[in-house]
Scaffold this motif. Structure first.
Motif, PDB file in Angstrom:
ATOM      1  N   ALA A 249      -2.556   6.658   7.220  1.00  0.00           N
ATOM      2  CA  ALA A 249      -3.629   6.139   6.371  1.00  0.00           C
ATOM      3  C   ALA A 249      -3.061   5.481   5.129  1.00  0.00           C
ATOM      4  CB  ALA A 249      -4.587   7.270   5.967  1.00  0.00           C
ATOM      5  N   ALA A 250      -3.690   4.376   4.724  1.00  0.00           N
ATOM      6  CA  ALA A 250      -3.253   3.626   3.555  1.00  0.00           C
ATOM      7  C   ALA A 250      -4.124   3.945   2.353  1.00  0.00           C
ATOM      8  CB  ALA A 250      -3.303   2.129   3.838  1.00  0.00           C
ATOM      9  N   SER A 251      -3.540   3.848   1.178  1.00  0.00           N
ATOM     10  CA  SER A 251      -4.275   3.997  -0.080  1.00  0.00           C
ATOM     11  C   SER A 251      -3.629   3.054  -1.102  1.00  0.00           C
ATOM     12  CB  SER A 251      -4.243   5.442  -0.585  1.00  0.00           C
ATOM     13  OG  SER A 251      -2.913   5.853  -0.863  1.00  0.00           O
ATOM     14  N   GLU A 252      -4.302   2.879  -2.225  1.00  0.00           N
ATOM     15  CA  GLU A 252      -3.813   1.973  -3.270  1.00  0.00           C
ATOM     16  C   GLU A 252      -3.439   0.616  -2.668  1.00  0.00           C
ATOM     17  OE1 GLU A 252      -0.846   3.717  -5.802  1.00  0.00           O
ATOM     18  OE2 GLU A 252      -1.744   5.714  -5.678  1.00  0.00           O
ATOM     19  N   VAL A 253      -4.335   0.101  -1.843  1.00  0.00           N
ATOM     20  CA  VAL A 253      -4.082  -1.154  -1.136  1.00  0.00           C
ATOM     21  C   VAL A 253      -4.247  -2.338  -2.090  1.00  0.00           C
ATOM     22  CG1 VAL A 253      -4.758  -2.603   0.820  1.00  0.00           C
ATOM     23  CG2 VAL A 253      -4.952  -0.107   0.974  1.00  0.00           C
ATOM     24  N   SER A 254      -3.305  -3.254  -2.047  1.00  0.00           N
ATOM     25  CA  SER A 254      -3.415  -4.478  -2.839  1.00  0.00           C
ATOM     26  C   SER A 254      -2.998  -5.661  -1.979  1.00  0.00           C
ATOM     27  CB  SER A 254      -2.549  -4.402  -4.099  1.00  0.00           C
ATOM     28  OG  SER A 254      -1.182  -4.260  -3.765  1.00  0.00           O
TER      29      SER A 254
ATOM     30  N   ALA B 239       0.837  -1.203   0.000  1.00  0.00           N
ATOM     31  CA  ALA B 239       0.000   0.000   0.000  1.00  0.00           C
ATOM     32  C   ALA B 239       0.868   1.247   0.000  1.00  0.00           C
ATOM     33  CB  ALA B 239      -0.922   0.007   1.224  1.00  0.00           C
ATOM     34  N   ARG B 240       0.286   2.330  -0.433  1.00  0.00           N
ATOM     35  CA  ARG B 240       0.890   3.641  -0.258  1.00  0.00           C
ATOM     36  C   ARG B 240       0.440   4.170   1.098  1.00  0.00           C
ATOM     37  NH1 ARG B 240       3.752   4.908  -4.476  1.00  0.00           N
ATOM     38  NH2 ARG B 240       4.408   6.779  -3.369  1.00  0.00           N
ATOM     39  N   ILE B 241       1.300   4.956   1.741  1.00  0.00           N
ATOM     40  CA  ILE B 241       1.044   5.437   3.088  1.00  0.00           C
ATOM     41  C   ILE B 241       1.159   6.955   3.128  1.00  0.00           C
ATOM     42  CG2 ILE B 241       1.988   5.540   5.429  1.00  0.00           C
ATOM     43  CD1 ILE B 241       0.446   3.041   4.959  1.00  0.00           C
ATOM     44  N   GLN B 242       0.225   7.584   3.846  1.00  0.00           N
ATOM     45  CA  GLN B 242       0.332   9.014   4.115  1.00  0.00           C
ATOM     46  C   GLN B 242       0.378   9.192   5.630  1.00  0.00           C
ATOM     47  OE1 GLN B 242       0.689  11.661   1.889  1.00  0.00           O
ATOM     48  NE2 GLN B 242       1.182  12.742   3.791  1.00  0.00           N
ATOM     49  N   PHE B 243       1.515   9.697   6.114  1.00  0.00           N
ATOM     50  CA  PHE B 243       1.683   9.915   7.546  1.00  0.00           C
ATOM     51  C   PHE B 243       1.599  11.407   7.828  1.00  0.00           C
ATOM     52  CE2 PHE B 243       4.738  10.579  11.176  1.00  0.00           C
ATOM     53  CZ  PHE B 243       3.867  10.108  12.153  1.00  0.00           C
ATOM     54  N   THR B 244       0.648  11.798   8.654  1.00  0.00           N
ATOM     55  CA  THR B 244       0.440  13.205   9.013  1.00  0.00           C
ATOM     56  C   THR B 244       0.779  13.392  10.484  1.00  0.00           C
ATOM     57  OG1 THR B 244      -1.363  13.375   7.398  1.00  0.00           O
ATOM     58  CG2 THR B 244      -1.231  15.088   9.093  1.00  0.00           C
ATOM     59  N   ASN B 245       1.568  14.425  10.794  1.00  0.00           N
ATOM     60  CA  ASN B 245       1.956  14.691  12.177  1.00  0.00           C
ATOM     61  C   ASN B 245       1.944  16.194  12.436  1.00  0.00           C
ATOM     62  OD1 ASN B 245       3.056  14.806  14.732  1.00  0.00           O
ATOM     63  ND2 ASN B 245       4.715  13.384  14.313  1.00  0.00           N
ATOM     64  N   HIS B 246       0.931  16.657  13.179  1.00  0.00           N
ATOM     65  CA  HIS B 246       0.825  18.066  13.553  1.00  0.00           C
ATOM     66  C   HIS B 246       1.159  18.275  15.028  1.00  0.00           C
ATOM     67  CE1 HIS B 246      -0.921  18.912   9.669  1.00  0.00           C
ATOM     68  NE2 HIS B 246      -1.950  18.113   9.892  1.00  0.00           N
TER      69      HIS B 246
ATOM     70  N   THR C 116      -7.542  -6.124   7.774  1.00  0.00           N
ATOM     71  CA  THR C 116      -6.278  -5.393   7.817  1.00  0.00           C
ATOM     72  C   THR C 116      -6.494  -3.954   8.284  1.00  0.00           C
ATOM     73  OG1 THR C 116      -5.507  -6.695   5.933  1.00  0.00           O
ATOM     74  CG2 THR C 116      -4.264  -4.700   6.476  1.00  0.00           C
ATOM     75  N   PRO C 117      -5.743  -3.459   9.275  1.00  0.00           N
ATOM     76  CA  PRO C 117      -5.855  -2.044   9.661  1.00  0.00           C
ATOM     77  C   PRO C 117      -5.470  -1.148   8.488  1.00  0.00           C
ATOM     78  CG  PRO C 117      -4.703  -3.301  11.352  1.00  0.00           C
ATOM     79  CD  PRO C 117      -4.817  -4.204  10.154  1.00  0.00           C
ATOM     80  N   LEU C 118      -6.296  -0.160   8.196  1.00  0.00           N
ATOM     81  CA  LEU C 118      -6.047   0.729   7.063  1.00  0.00           C
ATOM     82  C   LEU C 118      -5.804   2.177   7.475  1.00  0.00           C
ATOM     83  CD1 LEU C 118      -8.804  -0.546   4.593  1.00  0.00           C
ATOM     84  CD2 LEU C 118      -6.368  -1.135   4.608  1.00  0.00           C
TER      85      LEU C 118
END
Length: 370
Positions: free
Chosen positions: A241-246, A62-69, A222-224
């Motif tokens: 958060a995950a995207s383009e999950v395969s 999967a592609r991952i987007q990690f956000t941290n504020h 699966t945790p997404l």
């Protein structure tokens, strides 16, 4: 006179055809945009059971987007220079996008991309390691013997993999709701996968923590997505958060990473748990005295440790880049975040370290009362 009544019949039919075609196209586009697969409505126990009992996954990519504020608005996040600036440039602090791979045996690799070099986090089933390219440092952590899943007895392994029934899950949920507010399984979609989301919030005295959310694949379990919220905003402070999950086999070589030969190696050792009195204070003179003031997530933890005479080490009290505040005439280093505050200072041969999910004003007032 109405212009439609003045048009010749052929032109009127052509206009109607165009309008009809545009209408059909717009409707199809709207349906395509809103047709993300959303999980069906189910009771919480059933939603969790069905996901856990779903088809066996041979691997996840999967592609991952990690956000941290977390550190937004602090001197550390703005780059005060030195250690603080170096820490703020890490993708673990500033956030980043990247890729995630998980093998059938549970081995995993997370890659967070950054302009100053990627950060690699790996789990080989027993050890956890992280490589920070910006500092060319490899951090390694090995759990103490006896805590690894590989040492689990065969019977307990089989029990651990047994899927709980919906009724058993509901029983555990009822116990959890005695201590926290737990939502139902809300149908949604994450990464174009049908999913459920649950939100957990403190019942009382949660400090600055507003709650946490977890989303999982409705079919594979699966945790997404995972996110933590503060009481001050409806947007997550930290989110993965995950995207383009395969789903499918992941080559073992993809789960491996070799750091440069000249990389610095830091072996991480966590403090060993020890028996403490009911008040939560350590009485061992060789260890910091730790006390907890308050209850729940909004409590303040205080650590007091003696400073050796003539010692040049100043720990967190002199960490470059942190803002300075006055505590009864003593300069203290303070790190305010959206989920809590940390203060460190030295006085009369004692180093004080305070941390809590409270505002700077609250923890400063407590520190002045010491």
């Amino acid at each position: 006179m109405n212009i439609l009544r003045r048009l010749p019949l052929p032109r009127l039919l052509l206009l109607c055809s165009v309008v009809l075609a545009v209408g059909i196209g717009a409707t199809a586009l709207a349906m395509a945009v809103s047709s993300s697969p959303v999980a069906p409505q189910k009771p919480f126990g059933e939603a969790v059971h069905d996901a856990l009992a779903g088809p066996k996954v041979s691997g996840v990519s999967a592609r991952i987007q990690f956000t941290n504020h977390l550190l937004e608005g602090s001197n550390l996040a703005s780059g005060g220079g030195g250690e603080a600036s170096q820490l703020a440039s890490s993708p673990l602090i500033s956030g980043a996008s990247g890729r995630l791979w998980i093998g059938a045996d549970g081995h995993a690799r997370l890659e967070l991309q950054s302009e100053k070099g990627d950060t690699q986090i790996l789990y080989d089933g027993e050890n956890v390691s992280m490589y920070d390219a910006s500092t060319n440092t490899l951090y390694r952590y090995t759990p103490p013997k006896g805590t690894s899943a590989t040492t689990t007895a065969p019977d307990s392994k089989e029990a651990a993999h047994k899927t709980p029934t919906a009724a058993e899950i509901e029983e555990e949920l009822a116990r959890a709701r005695k201590h926290a507010d737990v939502s139902g399984a809300t149908p949604t979609d994450v990464g174009a996968q049908p999913a459920y989301t649950v939100r957990v919030s403190p019942k009382e005295n949660g400090g600055l923590i507003g709650g946490a959310e977890l989303s999982w694949d409705a079919v594979h379990g699966t945790p997404l997505r995972a996110a933590v919220y503060s009481t001050a905003s409806s947007s997550p402070v930290i989110e993965l958060a995950a995207s383009e999950v395969s789903y499918g086999p992941v080559d073992s070589s993809t789960l491996e990473f070799k750091p440069p030969a000249d990389a610095k190696v830091e072996n991480v050792t966590l403090p060993k748990p020890s028996a403490q009195p009911a008040g939560g204070s350590s009485t061992d003179p060789g260890k910091p005295k730790v006390t907890v003031h308050g209850k729940g997530l909004g409590a303040i933890v205080l650590a007091e440790s003696p400073v050796k005479s003539g010692s040049k080490e100043s720990g967190m009290s002199q960490l470059e880049g942190l803002q300075q505040v006055d505590i009864n005439g003593v300069k203290a280093s303070e790190l305010p975040t959206q989920l809590g505050t940390l203060i460190s200072f030295e006085r009369a041969g004692v180093r004080y370290l305070l941390v809590g999910s409270v505002t700077p004003n609250t923890i400063e007032a407590f520190a002045r009362g010491l």
